[in-house]
Design an enzyme around this catalytic site. Structure first.
Site, PDB file in Angstrom:
ATOM      1  N   TYR A  24       0.799  -1.230   0.000  1.00 19.06           N
ATOM      2  CA  TYR A  24       0.000   0.000   0.000  1.00 19.06           C
ATOM      3  C   TYR A  24       0.833   1.281   0.000  1.00 19.06           C
ATOM      4  O   TYR A  24       0.262   2.378  -0.035  1.00 19.06           O
ATOM      5  CB  TYR A  24      -0.950  -0.005   1.205  1.00 19.06           C
ATOM      6  CG  TYR A  24      -1.949  -1.150   1.136  1.00 19.06           C
ATOM      7  CD1 TYR A  24      -2.989  -1.126   0.211  1.00 19.06           C
ATOM      8  CD2 TYR A  24      -1.832  -2.259   1.965  1.00 19.06           C
ATOM      9  CE1 TYR A  24      -3.892  -2.171   0.117  1.00 19.06           C
ATOM     10  CE2 TYR A  24      -2.733  -3.318   1.882  1.00 19.06           C
ATOM     11  CZ  TYR A  24      -3.751  -3.268   0.958  1.00 19.06           C
ATOM     12  OH  TYR A  24      -4.648  -4.301   0.856  1.00 19.06           O
ATOM     13  N   HIS A 101      -8.080   2.017  -6.210  1.00 22.39           N
ATOM     14  CA  HIS A 101      -7.360   1.126  -5.304  1.00 22.39           C
ATOM     15  C   HIS A 101      -5.883   1.438  -5.411  1.00 22.39           C
ATOM     16  O   HIS A 101      -5.370   1.679  -6.511  1.00 22.39           O
ATOM     17  CB  HIS A 101      -7.575  -0.341  -5.676  1.00 22.39           C
ATOM     18  CG  HIS A 101      -9.010  -0.736  -5.629  1.00 22.39           C
ATOM     19  ND1 HIS A 101      -9.689  -0.906  -4.454  1.00 22.39           N
ATOM     20  CD2 HIS A 101      -9.905  -0.928  -6.624  1.00 22.39           C
ATOM     21  CE1 HIS A 101     -10.951  -1.197  -4.725  1.00 22.39           C
ATOM     22  NE2 HIS A 101     -11.107  -1.212  -6.038  1.00 22.39           N
TER      23      HIS A 101
HETATM   24  C1  DHK Z   1      -7.492  -1.647  -0.151  1.00 22.51           C
HETATM   25  C2  DHK Z   1      -7.836  -2.642   0.719  1.00 22.51           C
HETATM   26  O1  DHK Z   1      -7.976  -2.385   2.006  1.00 22.51           O
HETATM   27  C3  DHK Z   1      -8.018  -4.033   0.259  1.00 22.51           C
HETATM   28  O2  DHK Z   1      -8.957  -4.723   1.050  1.00 22.51           O
HETATM   29  C4  DHK Z   1      -8.401  -4.100  -1.195  1.00 22.51           C
HETATM   30  C5  DHK Z   1      -7.457  -1.844  -1.606  1.00 22.51           C
HETATM   31  C6  DHK Z   1      -7.439  -3.280  -2.043  1.00 22.51           C
HETATM   32  C7  DHK Z   1      -6.392  -0.980  -2.258  1.00 22.51           C
HETATM   33  O3  DHK Z   1      -5.551  -1.481  -2.979  1.00 22.51           O
HETATM   34  O4  DHK Z   1      -6.424   0.234  -2.053  1.00 22.51           O
HETATM   35  O5  DHK Z   1      -8.399  -5.444  -1.619  1.00 22.51           O
END
Ligand code: DHK
Length: 151
Positions: A24, A101
């Site tokens: 992330y 995402h």
């Molecule tokens: C964010 C999340 O919390 C995941 O549950 C998703 C998404 C993907 C992201 O990539 O921002 O699967």
């Protein structure tokens, strides 16, 4: 007049920065908010940027957007893959929706490769990290300009 766009973030996105940074990124949710605000200002939009871990609260915010906002950018986090209720709300308000995402959900677990939110979205941006939020703003500005005949 500056159009208002709701930017809604779902569960666990408050943990950005510490949560699986290899997936992330290292930016916090607040960094993301600042980035998105800058992009909004550059594109003639104003944003209301929110995060909740609670599905019903996100449903309430989507409903609230009707009448207050011109569009919704949404990263529903894990609810992306489970929430008929958020999908129903998005379909009920008939506002343009851009789904975003941080990670590329199509390179990840199979259960992440289906999105309920996509059924209500004009488009989806995924896998481009924080930059995706800026691109979502640009896309929303385009969608809104087209609908008002400004583009
Ligand atoms: C964010 C999340 O919390 C995941 O549950 C998703 C998404 C993907 C992201 O990539 O921002 O699967």
């Amino acid at each position: 007049m500056t159009s208002l766009v709701y930017v809604l973030n779902g569960p666990n996105l408050n943990m950005l920065g510490v949560r699986e940074p290899e997936v992330y990124g290292r930016e916090t949710l607040d960094d993301l908010r600042v980035r998105t605000e800058k992009s909004a200002a550059a594109n003639g939009l104003a944003i209301d940027f929110r995060q909740s871990n609670i599905e019903g609260e996100i449903v309430n915010w989507v409903q609230e957007a009707r009448g207050k906002a011109k569009g919704i950018i949404i990263n529903a986090g894990g609810y992306t893959h489970t929430s008929v209720a958020i999908l129903d709300a998005l379909q009920a308000v008939s506002l343009p929706v851009v789904e975003v995402h941080l990670s590329n959900i199509f390179r990840r677990d199979e259960f992440r490769q289906h999105s309920y939110i996509s059924l209500a979205a004009t488009g989806v941006i995924c896998g481009l990290g924080a930059k995706g939020y800026e691109l979502a703003i640009e896309a929303m500005a385009d969608i809104l300009n087209k609908s008002t005949g400004k583009a």
